[in-house]
Each structure stands twice: as C-alpha cells, then as structure tokens.
Design a protein around this motif. Structure first.
Motif, PDB file in Angstrom:
ATOM      1  N   GLN A  34       0.864  -1.064  -0.219  1.00  0.00           N
ATOM      2  CA  GLN A  34       0.168  -0.035  -0.097  1.00  0.00           C
ATOM      3  C   GLN A  34       0.981   1.278   0.126  1.00  0.00           C
ATOM      4  N   HIS A  35       1.707   1.294   0.722  1.00  0.00           N
ATOM      5  CA  HIS A  35       2.796   2.529   1.097  1.00  0.00           C
ATOM      6  C   HIS A  35       3.362   2.647  -0.358  1.00  0.00           C
ATOM      7  N   TRP A  36       3.833   1.623  -0.812  1.00  0.00           N
ATOM      8  CA  TRP A  36       4.966   1.728  -2.067  1.00  0.00           C
ATOM      9  C   TRP A  36       3.836   2.112  -3.164  1.00  0.00           C
ATOM     10  N   GLY A  37       2.636   1.575  -3.226  1.00  0.00           N
ATOM     11  CA  GLY A  37       1.856   2.045  -4.392  1.00  0.00           C
ATOM     12  C   GLY A  37       1.687   3.455  -4.099  1.00  0.00           C
ATOM     13  N   MET A  38       1.227   4.007  -3.059  1.00  0.00           N
ATOM     14  CA  MET A  38       0.961   5.491  -2.744  1.00  0.00           C
ATOM     15  C   MET A  38       1.958   6.301  -3.361  1.00  0.00           C
ATOM     16  N   ARG A  39       3.140   5.977  -2.850  1.00  0.00           N
ATOM     17  CA  ARG A  39       4.202   6.841  -3.427  1.00  0.00           C
ATOM     18  C   ARG A  39       4.519   6.898  -4.988  1.00  0.00           C
ATOM     19  N   ILE A  40       4.473   5.603  -5.439  1.00  0.00           N
ATOM     20  CA  ILE A  40       4.547   5.608  -7.110  1.00  0.00           C
ATOM     21  C   ILE A  40       3.371   6.523  -7.562  1.00  0.00           C
ATOM     22  N   PHE A  41       2.231   6.371  -7.013  1.00  0.00           N
ATOM     23  CA  PHE A  41       0.940   7.259  -7.349  1.00  0.00           C
ATOM     24  C   PHE A  41       1.253   8.615  -7.694  1.00  0.00           C
ATOM     25  N   ALA A  42       1.896   9.037  -6.542  1.00  0.00           N
ATOM     26  CA  ALA A  42       2.042  10.596  -6.210  1.00  0.00           C
ATOM     27  C   ALA A  42       3.410  11.170  -6.717  1.00  0.00           C
ATOM     28  N   LEU A 178      -8.957  33.402  -5.884  1.00  0.00           N
ATOM     29  CA  LEU A 178      -9.140  33.310  -7.482  1.00  0.00           C
ATOM     30  C   LEU A 178     -10.375  34.158  -7.875  1.00  0.00           C
ATOM     31  N   SER A 179     -10.595  35.118  -7.115  1.00  0.00           N
ATOM     32  CA  SER A 179     -11.437  35.864  -7.505  1.00  0.00           C
ATOM     33  C   SER A 179     -11.329  36.886  -8.685  1.00  0.00           C
ATOM     34  N   SER A 180      -9.877  37.030  -8.886  1.00  0.00           N
ATOM     35  CA  SER A 180      -9.774  37.928 -10.282  1.00  0.00           C
ATOM     36  C   SER A 180      -9.862  37.157 -11.580  1.00  0.00           C
ATOM     37  N   LEU A 181      -9.900  35.710 -11.476  1.00  0.00           N
ATOM     38  CA  LEU A 181     -10.152  35.118 -12.802  1.00  0.00           C
ATOM     39  C   LEU A 181     -11.547  34.978 -13.498  1.00  0.00           C
ATOM     40  N   ARG A 182     -11.190  35.260 -14.865  1.00  0.00           N
ATOM     41  CA  ARG A 182     -12.392  35.626 -15.715  1.00  0.00           C
ATOM     42  C   ARG A 182     -12.514  34.426 -16.802  1.00  0.00           C
ATOM     43  N   ARG A 183     -11.572  33.767 -17.229  1.00  0.00           N
ATOM     44  CA  ARG A 183     -11.525  32.747 -18.413  1.00  0.00           C
ATOM     45  C   ARG A 183     -10.401  31.994 -18.240  1.00  0.00           C
ATOM     46  N   ILE A 184     -10.648  30.722 -18.393  1.00  0.00           N
ATOM     47  CA  ILE A 184      -9.903  29.319 -18.263  1.00  0.00           C
ATOM     48  C   ILE A 184     -10.182  28.563 -19.494  1.00  0.00           C
ATOM     49  N   ALA A 185      -9.089  27.949 -20.074  1.00  0.00           N
ATOM     50  CA  ALA A 185      -9.013  26.827 -20.987  1.00  0.00           C
ATOM     51  C   ALA A 185      -8.417  25.753 -20.377  1.00  0.00           C
ATOM     52  N   LEU A 186      -9.080  24.610 -20.548  1.00  0.00           N
ATOM     53  CA  LEU A 186      -8.598  23.383 -20.087  1.00  0.00           C
ATOM     54  C   LEU A 186      -8.484  22.523 -21.148  1.00  0.00           C
ATOM     55  N   LEU A 187      -7.233  21.922 -21.346  1.00  0.00           N
ATOM     56  CA  LEU A 187      -6.792  20.987 -22.491  1.00  0.00           C
ATOM     57  C   LEU A 187      -6.589  19.567 -21.969  1.00  0.00           C
ATOM     58  N   GLY A 188      -7.448  18.567 -22.302  1.00  0.00           N
ATOM     59  CA  GLY A 188      -7.158  17.335 -21.904  1.00  0.00           C
ATOM     60  C   GLY A 188      -7.390  16.968 -20.416  1.00  0.00           C
ATOM     61  N   ALA A 189      -8.165  17.770 -19.577  1.00  0.00           N
ATOM     62  CA  ALA A 189      -8.046  17.822 -18.229  1.00  0.00           C
ATOM     63  C   ALA A 189      -9.039  16.480 -17.621  1.00  0.00           C
ATOM     64  N   PRO A 190      -8.481  15.782 -16.577  1.00  0.00           N
ATOM     65  CA  PRO A 190      -8.975  14.495 -16.164  1.00  0.00           C
ATOM     66  C   PRO A 190     -10.343  14.984 -15.466  1.00  0.00           C
ATOM     67  N   ALA A 191     -11.408  14.334 -15.335  1.00  0.00           N
ATOM     68  CA  ALA A 191     -12.371  14.616 -14.638  1.00  0.00           C
ATOM     69  C   ALA A 191     -12.558  13.948 -13.170  1.00  0.00           C
ATOM     70  N   ASP A 192     -11.576  13.007 -13.051  1.00  0.00           N
ATOM     71  CA  ASP A 192     -12.074  12.156 -11.754  1.00  0.00           C
ATOM     72  C   ASP A 192     -10.695  11.662 -11.286  1.00  0.00           C
ATOM     73  N   MET A 193     -10.355  11.908  -9.813  1.00  0.00           N
ATOM     74  CA  MET A 193      -9.009  11.479  -9.602  1.00  0.00           C
ATOM     75  C   MET A 193      -9.074   9.975  -9.257  1.00  0.00           C
ATOM     76  N   GLU A 194     -10.279   9.407  -8.882  1.00  0.00           N
ATOM     77  CA  GLU A 194     -10.497   8.063  -8.568  1.00  0.00           C
ATOM     78  C   GLU A 194     -10.373   7.254  -9.903  1.00  0.00           C
ATOM     79  N   LEU A 195     -10.881   7.974 -10.981  1.00  0.00           N
ATOM     80  CA  LEU A 195     -10.830   7.205 -12.506  1.00  0.00           C
ATOM     81  C   LEU A 195      -9.224   7.178 -12.684  1.00  0.00           C
ATOM     82  N   SER A 196      -8.296   8.152 -12.558  1.00  0.00           N
ATOM     83  CA  SER A 196      -6.993   8.426 -12.695  1.00  0.00           C
ATOM     84  C   SER A 196      -6.470   7.061 -11.850  1.00  0.00           C
ATOM     85  N   LEU A 197      -6.552   6.909 -10.772  1.00  0.00           N
ATOM     86  CA  LEU A 197      -6.180   5.972  -9.840  1.00  0.00           C
ATOM     87  C   LEU A 197      -6.394   4.497 -10.588  1.00  0.00           C
TER      88      LEU A 197
END
Length: 309
Positions: A34-42, A178-197
């Motif tokens: 578990q610990h080794w897998g946690m480290r590799i994932f991060a 982040l209240s000054s932020l008005r526009r963002i562009a996301l390129l190939g952004a993942p939607a779910d950390m659990e799915l990434s894992l």
C-alpha cells in the motif's frame, strides 16, 4: 528512431519491474504494498530537466517564490517564469500537466503577448526546478492559490491535463483567492481522481483490492475523500467562462471525461481536435490561436473541429 526505441524499451522495462515488485510486495506485506503504491502514484515519472526552444519563443524573467503548504512543515520553493509586465498588465497563468514543466507551455506565449497580455508559467510542486518529490491535487491547488495571492493581475489560465484538474479544484476550495479569474481553457483535463487511480492500477496490473488500499491510504493522509476530486464536486464561479479542449485520439484522457465536464458546466464552450493526442495539442497552431482568442475575449466556434497538421 534508435533513440526513441531505446527510450520506449527503458520505460517498458521499468514498468515491468514495478509490476513484479508491487505484486511481490502485496504477497509479502499488504501494508508495504500500500505504501509503495501510494508513493508511486504521487511521484511524477516525467523528466526533471527543462526543455525550451530559445530560438522560437521569447526570453523570460526567472522568478522564485516560497509557499507554505497547509499540511507540511517545510516550505516549498516554486520556480516560475514571466513574460511582459506581470505587475501592471492583465496576466495569464499557464499550468502544465503531470510529468510536465512550466516552459512546456511556451508555444502559447507569443500569441498571448500579441494580445497585449502578460504571461506567467510555473514548475508545479515536484516538477521541473520546483521543490518536492511527491505531489497531490490539493497540493497543486494550494500552489495555484498562492500564485493568485502573489499576482493579483491574473485574469485567465490555460491548463493542460492534471493542471486543469488542479485549477478546477482550486476554484472550488480557494474561490476567494482566485476571484480575479475570468477565463480558463482546460486542455485534456481529467474529470476524476478516482478514475485516474483506477487507470494507474490497471497499467501496473494491480488487483482491485490493492488499488482500493492506495486510495484509502491517500484519503487518510489528505483527510479528504477522492469524491471531492471529481468535476461533479466542483463549484465554478459564474463570472468564469470556460473552454474545454479535447482530442478524439487522446490515449490518456477520454471523451467520456469531456462529456462529464460538459454536463456539469453546460455553458462551457468545447473545442474538439483529431490526431493530436495528449501532448501535440499544446503545440498545434490552430489550437493555440483558438485558445488565445478565447482567453483574450474572442470566442472560437463552439464544438469546432481541427485535424492535426
């Protein structure tokens, strides 16, 4: 060709070694596994060396900032790079993805400068010349919050892959900063950390129980469930306009994740590409032009399609 073959062979051998080692450790000691897998994932697998074409892109100002993560005793140093008058002009933040580096976003700089904007990019924690060996979505989110605290002129952001997920998380949990932020562009952004894992576990041939143990370990360490790290949990301020850029042939982030962003952000615009994959999308002139026009205030056509050159 030979150099590429050697590089791919080295990665295959490394991956095979990790698979054998993790499976063996799971038999000997599930806790160790578990610990080794946690480290590799991060732990980012990308190179720490920086590549930047000084002949093609303009020279930058080197910047170094320190910030104190909430759940870590040691301060971290962030290496950043700036173009233009970042203290007085509207400024765009470029955020690279997992395994990347700040100057990887260099192809956007000239186009943004031509629009009269200033630009900042940064080596995110545990990447490039910034400190750290392990990184998480909340840690990147804190780094983004710190950048907005230091640079009140930040009005837009262009984010690749994991950087897009980190900005989405920051918009939800650090909205005031982040209240000054008005526009963002996301390129190939993942939607779910659990799915990434889950994909990480499949790539390493981990059992479902081993992958679940890695998730439990990180949830305990972060004091956060992974359910908070998905697009459906995001709260994006109304004043922030979004452009979602995804490629039909991306082997890392699929169109199912784009669909989840579209359902949760029905007013976001979408730009679909073909044959660019996960990395070439950062260098494609058509994408760069469309993203720049959106960030500067001129919207590209909704659901526009572009083929690779």
């Amino acid at each position: 060709m030979l150099k590429r073959f050697v590089k791919l062979s080295s990665r295959y051998i490394q991956l095979a070694g990790l698979r054998v080692g993790l499976k063996a450790s799971a038999v000997i000691s599930p806790r160790l596994a578990q610990h080794w897998g946690m480290r590799i994932f991060a732990q980012p697998a990308g190179p720490r060396r920086i590549r930047y074409d000084y002949n093609q892109y303009p020279p930058f100002h080197s910047l170094r900032w320190c910030f104190q993560p909430r759940h870590r005793q040691q301060q971290q140093t962030l290496q950043a790079y700036g173009w233009g008058q970042i203290d007085t002009r509207p400024t765009i933040l470029l955020i690279h993805g997992w395994g990347g580096w700040g100057l990887q976003m260099g192809p956007f700089v000239n186009a943004l400068l031509r629009q009269g904007l200033a630009v900042i990019t940064v080596d995110m924690p545990a990447h490039g010349h910034s400190m750290g060996r392990l990184a998480t979505l909340p840690l990147w989110s804190e780094a983004i919050e710190h950048l907005f605290t230091l640079q009140p002129n930040l009005v837009g952001a262009i984010c690749h892959s994991f950087g897009g997920g980190a900005l989405t998380y920051a918009l939800t949990h650090h909205a005031r900063s982040l209240s000054s932020l008005r526009r963002i562009a996301l390129l190939g952004a993942p939607a779910d950390m659990e799915l990434s894992l889950m994909r990480f576990g499949q790539a390493l041939g981990l059992s479902a129980s081993h992958t679940a143990a890695i998730q439990r370990g990180w949830e305990e360490k972060l004091h956060l469930p992974f359910s908070t790290m998905r697009v459906e949990a995001a709260v994006v301020p109304k004043q922030v306009a979004a452009l979602l850029v995804y490629d039909e042939d991306d082997p890392v982030v699929g169109l199912d994740e784009l669909a989840r962003y579209q359902r949760h952000w029905p007013h976001a615009q979408s730009l679909m590409t073909k044959k660019l994959g996960h990395q070439k999308i950062l260098r494609d002139p058509t994408v760069i032009e469309a993203v720049t026009q959106f960030i500067s205030g001129s919207d590209p056509c909704t659901m526009m399609h572009t083929d690779a050159h």
